[in-house]
Scaffold this motif. Sequence first.
Motif, short mmCIF file in Angstrom:
data_model
loop_
_atom_site.label_atom_id
_atom_site.label_comp_id
_atom_site.label_asym_id
_atom_site.label_seq_id
_atom_site.Cartn_x
_atom_site.Cartn_y
_atom_site.Cartn_z
N PRO A 1 -31.23 9.97 18.84
CA PRO A 1 -31.56 9.04 19.92
C PRO A 1 -30.28 8.49 20.57
O PRO A 1 -29.23 8.44 19.93
CB PRO A 1 -32.34 7.92 19.22
CG PRO A 1 -31.96 8.00 17.79
CD PRO A 1 -31.58 9.43 17.51
N ARG A 2 -30.44 8.07 21.80
CA ARG A 2 -29.37 7.40 22.55
C ARG A 2 -28.07 8.22 22.67
O ARG A 2 -26.98 7.68 22.68
CB ARG A 2 -29.06 6.03 21.95
CG ARG A 2 -30.08 4.97 22.33
CD ARG A 2 -29.92 3.72 21.55
NE ARG A 2 -30.13 3.96 20.15
CZ ARG A 2 -31.32 4.01 19.57
NH1 ARG A 2 -32.39 3.79 20.28
NH2 ARG A 2 -31.43 4.25 18.30
N GLN B 1 -39.56 10.34 25.38
CA GLN B 1 -38.12 10.53 25.06
C GLN B 1 -37.73 9.87 23.74
O GLN B 1 -36.66 9.27 23.62
CB GLN B 1 -37.26 10.02 26.21
CG GLN B 1 -37.56 10.74 27.53
CD GLN B 1 -36.67 10.29 28.67
OE1 GLN B 1 -36.36 9.10 28.79
NE2 GLN B 1 -36.26 11.21 29.52
N LYS B 2 -38.62 10.00 22.76
CA LYS B 2 -38.36 9.39 21.44
C LYS B 2 -38.37 10.47 20.38
O LYS B 2 -39.02 11.51 20.54
CB LYS B 2 -39.46 8.38 21.11
CG LYS B 2 -39.52 7.19 22.04
CD LYS B 2 -38.82 6.03 21.43
CE LYS B 2 -38.99 4.76 22.22
NZ LYS B 2 -38.27 3.66 21.60
N VAL B 3 -37.72 10.20 19.28
CA VAL B 3 -37.85 11.03 18.08
C VAL B 3 -38.40 10.14 16.97
O VAL B 3 -38.19 8.93 17.01
CB VAL B 3 -36.48 11.65 17.66
CG1 VAL B 3 -36.11 12.79 18.56
CG2 VAL B 3 -35.37 10.62 17.56
N PRO B 4 -39.11 10.73 15.98
CA PRO B 4 -39.34 12.16 15.77
C PRO B 4 -40.49 12.70 16.62
O PRO B 4 -41.31 11.94 17.15
CB PRO B 4 -39.72 12.21 14.28
CG PRO B 4 -40.42 10.91 14.02
CD PRO B 4 -39.68 9.91 14.88
N THR C 1 -32.44 8.65 11.60
CA THR C 1 -32.96 7.28 11.54
C THR C 1 -34.03 7.14 10.45
O THR C 1 -34.50 8.11 9.88
CB THR C 1 -33.59 6.83 12.90
OG1 THR C 1 -34.90 7.38 13.01
CG2 THR C 1 -32.75 7.27 14.09
N GLU D 1 -44.83 9.90 17.08
CA GLU D 1 -45.10 8.75 16.22
C GLU D 1 -45.01 9.18 14.75
O GLU D 1 -45.87 9.92 14.24
CB GLU D 1 -46.46 8.10 16.50
CG GLU D 1 -46.50 7.31 17.79
CD GLU D 1 -45.53 6.13 17.79
OE1 GLU D 1 -45.28 5.53 16.75
OE2 GLU D 1 -45.01 5.83 18.88
N SER D 2 -43.98 8.68 14.09
CA SER D 2 -43.68 9.14 12.72
C SER D 2 -44.87 9.00 11.77
O SER D 2 -45.15 9.92 10.98
CB SER D 2 -42.46 8.39 12.18
OG SER D 2 -42.65 7.00 12.26
N ARG E 1 -36.98 6.35 10.97
CA ARG E 1 -38.24 6.96 11.45
C ARG E 1 -38.19 8.47 11.30
O ARG E 1 -39.19 9.10 10.94
CB ARG E 1 -38.49 6.61 12.90
CG ARG E 1 -39.31 5.36 13.20
CD ARG E 1 -38.47 4.11 13.08
NE ARG E 1 -39.11 2.93 13.59
CZ ARG E 1 -38.89 2.44 14.81
NH1 ARG E 1 -38.10 3.04 15.67
NH2 ARG E 1 -39.49 1.33 15.19
N1 LIG Z 1 -42.95 4.16 16.70
C1 LIG Z 1 -42.12 5.32 16.90
C2 LIG Z 1 -40.71 4.87 17.21
C3 LIG Z 1 -39.85 6.00 17.66
C4 LIG Z 1 -38.51 5.49 18.10
O1 LIG Z 1 -38.35 4.37 18.62
N2 LIG Z 1 -37.52 6.31 17.89
C5 LIG Z 1 -36.18 5.95 18.26
C6 LIG Z 1 -35.25 6.37 17.14
S1 LIG Z 1 -35.69 5.60 15.62
C7 LIG Z 1 -35.81 6.73 19.52
O2 LIG Z 1 -36.13 7.87 19.65
N3 LIG Z 1 -35.13 6.06 20.44
C8 LIG Z 1 -34.67 6.75 21.62
C9 LIG Z 1 -34.42 5.83 22.71
O3 LIG Z 1 -34.88 4.67 22.60
O4 LIG Z 1 -33.82 6.27 23.64
C10 LIG Z 1 -42.15 6.19 15.61
O5 LIG Z 1 -42.33 5.64 14.52
O6 LIG Z 1 -42.02 7.41 15.71
#
Ligand SMILES: N[C@@H](CCC(=O)N[C@@H](CS)C(=O)NCC(=O)O)C(=O)O
Length: 214
Positions: free
Chosen positions: A36-37, A53-56, A12, A67-68, A14
């Motif tokens: 993700p997802r 549960q987010k990347v990176p 992504t 938080e990127s 990010r």
């Molecule tokens: N503000 C966070 C956003 C992170 C984010 O939303 N990552 C998304 C991918 S771009 C993610 O991991 N989504 C997983 C999900 O929503 O299940 C950043 O910049 O790191």
Amino acid sequence: MNPELVLWGVGTSRTIRPHWALHELKLSYTRKPILPRTGETETPEYTALNPRQKVPLLQDHTLVIGESAAIIAYLAKTYPNQAASLIPKDSETYAKWLEWCFFIVTELDSTSLYVMRRHGQIKGLSHIYGDAPGVVAQAAEYFRKQLKHVDAALSDGREYLLGEQFTTADILLTTCLTWAIDYQVAICDSATPYLDRVLNRPAYRDASAANKPG
Ligand SMILES: N[C@@H](CCC(=O)N[C@@H](CS)C(=O)NCC(=O)O)C(=O)O
């Protein structure tokens, strides 16, 4: 501190940010190419590391940071080298760097592009978050309005956002500009030669490869 770096996440706008910073700083790292997802951010192992549960996500020894924008600022501060430091040293430029980083993450990313991603049809997640064409159109318009501030800055012919030094603010801006192009949102004129410059950086090309799934 000797780096012992593990970076989670690929695929992504990010996730490419920390890959890019790591390549600019010439740091070696272990790559965990989860997406993700796909369920990969929801495993017990990953949730223990990152309950959001987010990347990176970056691990550096015992430190875990998400938080990127925060990850790349951390890397820039902790591991500058002679070729690249990615963070301004003098306090006035540092203040402007902070301002640009927060502006890009809040106004261009979260308030505009991510709204388009959540509610749009083009490469969007409207099947999860709901289809909202009016909101998407407003977000695109808002992005264009906010981009005028970037245009005003870049129009004086500066090489990078903060002048001669390439910083993490350029990583954030570039990933938002390419993201906008992907969503068929027109970018400002001054951003075209700027993008030509930054996208040709060897570290960007290496990061793009590293950010690919698999
Ligand atoms: N503000 C966070 C956003 C992170 C984010 O939303 N990552 C998304 C991918 S771009 C993610 O991991 N989504 C997983 C999900 O929503 O299940 C950043 O910049 O790191």
